[in-house]
Motif scaffolding. Structure first.
Motif, PDB file in Angstrom:
ATOM      1  N   TYR A   1       0.834  -1.256   0.043  1.00 24.48           N
ATOM      2  CA  TYR A   1      -0.033  -0.109  -0.142  1.00 24.48           C
ATOM      3  C   TYR A   1       0.788   1.333   0.116  1.00 24.48           C
ATOM      4  O   TYR A   1       2.082   1.138   0.110  1.00 24.48           O
TER       5      TYR A   1
ATOM      6  N   PRO B   1       0.960   5.854  -1.072  1.00 23.30           N
ATOM      7  CA  PRO B   1       0.565   7.017  -1.993  1.00 23.30           C
ATOM      8  C   PRO B   1       0.261   6.619  -3.385  1.00 23.30           C
ATOM      9  O   PRO B   1       1.123   5.677  -4.058  1.00 23.30           O
TER      10      PRO B   1
ATOM     11  N   THR C   1      -7.887   3.157  -5.991  1.00 23.98           N
ATOM     12  CA  THR C   1      -8.714   3.033  -4.920  1.00 23.98           C
ATOM     13  C   THR C   1      -8.984   1.620  -4.739  1.00 23.98           C
ATOM     14  O   THR C   1      -9.992   1.251  -4.059  1.00 23.98           O
TER      15      THR C   1
ATOM     16  N   PRO D   1      -6.409   2.696   0.879  1.00 26.74           N
ATOM     17  CA  PRO D   1      -7.111   3.893   0.174  1.00 26.74           C
ATOM     18  C   PRO D   1      -8.377   4.130   0.207  1.00 26.74           C
ATOM     19  O   PRO D   1      -9.128   5.174   0.298  1.00 26.74           O
ATOM     20  N   GLU D   2      -9.038   2.927   0.009  1.00 26.72           N
ATOM     21  CA  GLU D   2     -10.667   2.961   0.010  1.00 26.72           C
ATOM     22  C   GLU D   2     -11.381   3.370   1.233  1.00 26.72           C
ATOM     23  O   GLU D   2     -12.233   4.158   1.405  1.00 26.72           O
TER      24      GLU D   2
ATOM     25  N   ILE E   1      -9.608   5.219   3.632  1.00 27.02           N
ATOM     26  CA  ILE E   1      -9.357   6.606   3.774  1.00 27.02           C
ATOM     27  C   ILE E   1     -10.228   7.602   2.824  1.00 27.02           C
ATOM     28  O   ILE E   1     -10.646   8.632   3.569  1.00 27.02           O
ATOM     29  N   LEU E   2     -10.468   7.265   1.809  1.00 25.56           N
ATOM     30  CA  LEU E   2     -11.155   8.051   1.038  1.00 25.56           C
ATOM     31  C   LEU E   2     -12.744   8.327   1.550  1.00 25.56           C
ATOM     32  O   LEU E   2     -13.109   9.337   1.798  1.00 25.56           O
TER      33      LEU E   2
ATOM     34  N   THR F   1       0.240   7.965   3.646  1.00 25.14           N
ATOM     35  CA  THR F   1      -0.943   7.517   2.591  1.00 25.14           C
ATOM     36  C   THR F   1      -2.115   8.344   2.753  1.00 25.14           C
ATOM     37  O   THR F   1      -2.720   9.002   1.820  1.00 25.14           O
TER      38      THR F   1
ATOM     39  N   TYR G   1      -3.614  11.298  -0.138  1.00 29.89           N
ATOM     40  CA  TYR G   1      -5.090  11.164  -0.539  1.00 29.89           C
ATOM     41  C   TYR G   1      -5.601  12.387  -0.114  1.00 29.89           C
ATOM     42  O   TYR G   1      -6.529  12.802  -0.852  1.00 29.89           O
TER      43      TYR G   1
END
Length: 342
Positions: free
Chosen positions: A185, A187, A191, A196-197, A199-200, A311, A315
């Motif tokens: 994983y 930066p 997605t 990151p999923e 995180i978003l 990360t 994001y």
């Protein structure tokens, strides 16, 4: 040294290119930009005299004669990846990933050392059946539990690529290292991955915050550590023609605890809703890194909290600069159904 990085505009690919350039090497980046992005980071590399960028569809035989042969190393990272992509079109995954590996074998001539990127997904069936231990060593049997399962198309394509390169490249006089990546994983990874999923969705203020497979465990590896392992393996003659795990075995993280970490670092405290794990998502995954340590002396250096913070910061900045949220590292955009367990 001169390196050819196939899939060099993608997630691990671009981090690897940046590392090779920093180490003083010349690099040819090849990508079709269906997933890898021609963004500001690749733009910065375009201005380097050490980097050439080539746009090419590696599933097409006519693309290969145009690639330079005077290289010392070849890295094959180009592939269709991501749970959504695999489940949406498994036939495309099999076609693209297998054709690219087969064309590389046909193109090779004696000389360069080759790195092939494979995956921990090849162990999922054995782990679920209780046939494979966790942490998992390389020498265990791999199992395809259901050849008709769309999700397993990715593992099948990577096993085919391993066999093509281990047999075909060796027949061409090229040493090969197969690196089986475990939950890398960081930066700019798109997605299609749980970190990151999450995180978003946290940054978007989702409430209640959904967690799929909260009781599952993963061993997450920051991309800087993954690249370090790749570079070391390619510099180690003893690694030639071996399959080697690349990952971080320092801790196995519960998915519910990962969500708590993401929410804390994001500075939000929503209600939490636990939901079933995605179909065919393995209960536990962690690599045995004994072979990697023995060959290279590698030790992971980026703790999970530090890596997730890096990360998340990336994001957050990307989200602020991208009003329509076109996915970094891929064209599929940000969706919020949150089933990207890997």
């Amino acid at each position: 040294m001169r390196a050819l990085v196939l899939g060099g505009a993608g997630f691990i690919g671009l981090h690897l290119v940046e590392r090779l350039v920093a180490d003083g090497h010349r690099v040819i980046v090849v990508d079709d930009f269906s997933r890898g992005r021609d963004d500001e980071r690749l733009g910065a590399l375009r201005h380097s005299p050490a980097v050439d960028v080539v746009s090419a569809d590696l599933t097409e035989p006519r693309a290969w004669p145009e690639l330079p042969r005077d290289v010392d190393q070849v890295y094959l990272l180009a592939a269709v990846v991501g749970v959504r992509n695999v489940e949406a079109d498994p036939a495309r995954v099999l076609r693209v990933n297998t054709l690219t590996a087969a064309h590389l074998v046909d193109w090779l001539r004696p000389g360069p050392k080759v790195f092939f990127s494979s995956t921990s997904e090849v162990y999922a069936g054995g782990v679920d059946a209780g046939l494979v231990p966790v942490p998992t060593p390389e020498e265990v049997a791999v199992t395809i539990a259901d050849v008709a399962s769309p999700r397993l198309a990715y593992a099948i394509s990577k096993l085919a690529g391993e066999a093509l390169l281990l047999h075909g490249a060796r027949a061409k006089g090229c040493p090969v290292v197969v690196g089986r990546f475990h939950n890398v994983y960081g930066p700019r990874m798109g997605t299609d991955h749980v970190i990151p999923e999450m995180i978003l969705r946290a940054l978007a203020g989702e409430n209640p915050f959904r967690i799929w497979g909260a009781d599952q465990f993963r061993a997450f590896c920051h991309v800087a550590d993954a690249v370090e392992a790749v570079v070391r393996l390619m510099a180690t003659p003893a690694a030639d023609d071996q399959i080697v795990h690349i990952g971080d075995d320092s801790e196995q993280t519960n998915i519910a605890d990962l969500a708590k970490l993401v929410l804390r670092l994001a500075g939000v405290a929503p209600d939490v809703r636990h939901l079933p794990a995605p179909a065919r998502s393995v209960q536990r995954r962690c690599p045995d890194l004994s072979r990697l340590r023995r060959l290279t002396g590698f030790e992971p250096s980026v703790p999970l909290e530090e890596g997730v913070r890096q990360t998340l910061d990336w994001y957050r900045a990307w989200r602020a600069a991208t009003p329509h949220h076109v996915a970094p590292g891929g064209p599929e955009g940000v969706r919020s159904h949150g089933r990207e367990q890997s």
